[in-house]
Write a protein that holds these residues in place. Structure first.
Motif, PDB file in Angstrom:
ATOM      1  N   UNK A  56       0.570  -1.300  -0.168  1.00  0.00           N
ATOM      2  CA  UNK A  56       0.112   0.178  -0.731  1.00  0.00           C
ATOM      3  C   UNK A  56       1.052   1.478   0.131  1.00  0.00           C
ATOM      4  N   UNK A  57       1.759   1.245   0.355  1.00  0.00           N
ATOM      5  CA  UNK A  57       2.722   2.187   0.760  1.00  0.00           C
ATOM      6  C   UNK A  57       3.465   3.112  -0.525  1.00  0.00           C
ATOM      7  N   UNK A  58       4.178   1.361  -1.093  1.00  0.00           N
ATOM      8  CA  UNK A  58       4.584   1.155  -2.223  1.00  0.00           C
ATOM      9  C   UNK A  58       3.706   2.259  -3.112  1.00  0.00           C
ATOM     10  N   UNK A  59       2.569   1.631  -3.693  1.00  0.00           N
ATOM     11  CA  UNK A  59       1.708   1.923  -4.464  1.00  0.00           C
ATOM     12  C   UNK A  59       1.306   3.228  -4.391  1.00  0.00           C
ATOM     13  N   UNK A  60       1.312   3.726  -2.557  1.00  0.00           N
ATOM     14  CA  UNK A  60       1.059   5.594  -2.042  1.00  0.00           C
ATOM     15  C   UNK A  60       2.124   5.954  -2.923  1.00  0.00           C
ATOM     16  N   UNK A  61       3.036   5.694  -2.968  1.00  0.00           N
ATOM     17  CA  UNK A  61       4.500   6.695  -3.527  1.00  0.00           C
ATOM     18  C   UNK A  61       4.524   6.468  -4.997  1.00  0.00           C
ATOM     19  N   UNK A  62       4.258   5.678  -4.941  1.00  0.00           N
ATOM     20  CA  UNK A  62       3.596   5.687  -7.503  1.00  0.00           C
ATOM     21  C   UNK A  62       2.788   6.712  -7.357  1.00  0.00           C
TER      22      UNK A  62
END
Ligand code: SF4
Length: 536
Positions: A56-62
């Motif tokens: 989820x955190x990496x999805x938000x970063x992307x």
């Protein structure tokens, strides 16, 4: 009693037991018929499938990164790599660290036997290529080849009153481990001035911790933090904070506020994915406070990379069978991270095929994207040290040298690449100028950039530094068409010099032959942003 995050990201005030010393001579595993397979599954899943909170955190970063920037491109490759690792059950990153296990068990569980079972599962996971052989004798330099050795893997036991065994595992590689940092307050910090013995001082330390990591710890990263304690225990407690989920809430209001402030302000510094400059610098910040000596005020920081591999199991204490998973629900499907496989090409990429010439390299400039087709050699710490005393076993004139310690397996008599992302290049700074000058290497690939000595040698020799995307081990493994050979295998699999033929291996020119370095530019710009946090 004031609740605080303490051991292993759990709301408790118990102290961790001392690590149990072990070697290869210990007795065999205890008679729990499912224990070995449960532990093997835990290791495999942790190495190959990122937990949902990290996804989820990496999805938000992307989603939050500016499209068509180098950081956005890096995050796209990372997302593709995460999907490939899950699809192929391959290691997300080739550096699987020193596996660190935290075990909670009821009274009566045989800890010596349990540790033996962990070691057996670690050796088997290494044999299957889910873990890279990472355990090196610190005196002889010899790699044990199976991740077993003095104090490896790392195992912490703690007794609890529940009728189950809980095992948590963290795989944290050397690149981010090297960016851990400990501050002793009061202290003077570059760009930030004096950090005093209060939360304002702690905040300066944490922003500094993100800044000093730049791209070398494979940003966007996460911080586990301990305020207080002594030097050794503070570092341990900081690492335990990484067992909290990235989206939980700190029950201590002032720490919750500090975590939120660090997330906001660190993501304004502009470090960006892989230190390319961008919006996503931090995906999590987890802080605890422990009591301290009156004379000491330590702030200990465990920096983890985007490849934040952490999972856990609850086991039946009689059989070792899995009762449930921690951090993930195996019943839920794992959604792909990337919108499409691979990285969209623009047609402006420059194709490089060795042998390369100085004239060719001088046409490249910082920011150019290259695709390598053809041959390259791997070489990291041991190879560089070897080259200082011995000539290379093959000609490196015009060659591409890849800072990489791959995971390799022999299948059907042939070596196969199982994971092959770049390693942190700055460790080779003492050697690289000589390697460039003596042996004629024309392109060095790695991650995190190199220093002024290498930059000067690149200019002098007509060579470039190419930044590949750290941790994208599956993505780069798929670019390898064939393993053409290996030299210096006696240095161990990760340290040997592998001769590879690759197709369309993408990387970005971040240090060119004209004295320009993206890393130096980003470090200066983010330094100014760091200083600006104090101007408010
Ligand atoms: S993602 Fe980067 S820092 Fe993390 S383990 Fe892999 S190489 Fe090391």
């Amino acid at each position: 009693m004031v609740e605080t995050w303490c051991n292993h990201g759990r709301l408790t005030s118990r102290r961790a037991a001392a690590p149990v010393s072990r070697d290869n001579e210990s007795p065999g595993p205890i008679p729990m018929q499912f224990l070995f397979s449960s532990l093997l599954e835990l290791i495999t899943e942790t190495s190959t499938n990122l937990p949902p909170d990290v996804r989820r955190a990496m999805g938000l970063a992307l989603a939050g990164e500016t499209p068509a920037t180098q950081s956005h491109q890096a995050l796209n490759i990372i997302a593709t790599n995460i999907d490939m690792a899950h699809e192929d059950e391959g290691a997300i990153c080739q550096d699987t660290g020193l596996p660190t296990f935290i075990v909670h068990a009821p009274a009566g569980v045989n800890q010596i036997g349990f540790a033996a079972a962990i070691r057996e599962a670690v050796a088997e996971a290494t044999r299957r290529g889910k873990l890279r052989p990472n355990s090196v004798d610190s005196l002889s330099g010899k790699n044990s080849g199976n991740n077993l050795g003095a104090e490896t893997p790392v195992i912490h036991f703690e007794q609890w009153e529940q009728d189950a065994i809980e095992v948590k595992l963290l795989l944290k590689g050397g690149g981010c481990e090297n960016k851990n940092i400990q501050y002793s307050l009061p202290c003077e910090l570059e760009h930030l001035g004096r950090a005093g013995r209060d939360l304002a001082g702690v905040k300066k330390c944490l922003l500094h911790a993100v800044w000093q990591a730049q791209g070398q710890g494979c940003a966007p990263g996460a911080l586990g933090v301990c305020i207080g304690s002594d030097r050794a225990h503070g570092y341990l407690l900081a690492k335990y904070q990484l067992f909290r989920t990235l989206d939980d809430s700190n029950p201590v209001p002032e720490l919750a506020q500090l975590e939120a402030e660090i997330m906001t302000e660190a993501n304004r510094l502009g470090v960006g994915a892989m230190g390319f400059g961008g919006k996503a610098s931090l995906i999590g910040c987890k802080i605890m406070a422990a009591n301290r000596l009156p004379a000491s005020f330590f702030v200990s920081v465990a920096y983890d990379c985007w490849a934040f591999r952490r999972l856990g199991l609850v086991l039946d204490p009689e059989t070792g069978a899995i009762r449930r998973w921690l951090y993930r629900d195996p019943e839920l499907p794992v959604a792909p991270m990337a919108a499409a496989e691979g990285v969209p090409l623009t047609g402006r990429e420059v194709v490089l095929t060795a042998p390369l010439t100085a004239a060719q390299m001088r046409t490249l400039k910082v920011g150019d994207v290259v695709l390598i087709r053809g041959e390259m050699y791997t070489g990291r710490d041991a190879v560089h040290a070897y080259l200082m005393k011995n000539p290379p076993p093959v000609s490196l004139d015009g060659a591409v040298l890849y800072h990489c310690g791959p995971v390799m397996l022999k299948e059907g008599g042939e070596w196969q690449v199982k994971a092959a992302g770049p390693t942190t290049s700055i460790r080779e700074e003492p050697y690289e100028p000589e390697v460039l000058r003596r042996y004629g290497v024309k392109a060095v690939i790695g991650k995190g950039g190199m220093g002024p000595q290498t930059l000067a040698a690149l200019k002098e020799c007509g060579a470039v530094y190419l930044n590949a995307i750290g941790g994208a081990a599956q993505y780069y493994a798929r670019t390898v068409e064939k393993v053409l050979g290996v030299n210096l295998l006696e240095l161990g699999i990760p340290e040997a010099m592998w001769h590879l033929r690759v197709k369309d291996f993408p990387a970005i020119v971040t240090m060119d032959a004209h004295g320009n370095s993206l890393h130096a530019t980003v470090e200066q710009e983010t330094g100014r942003a760091l200083a600006a946090t104090q101007a408010k």
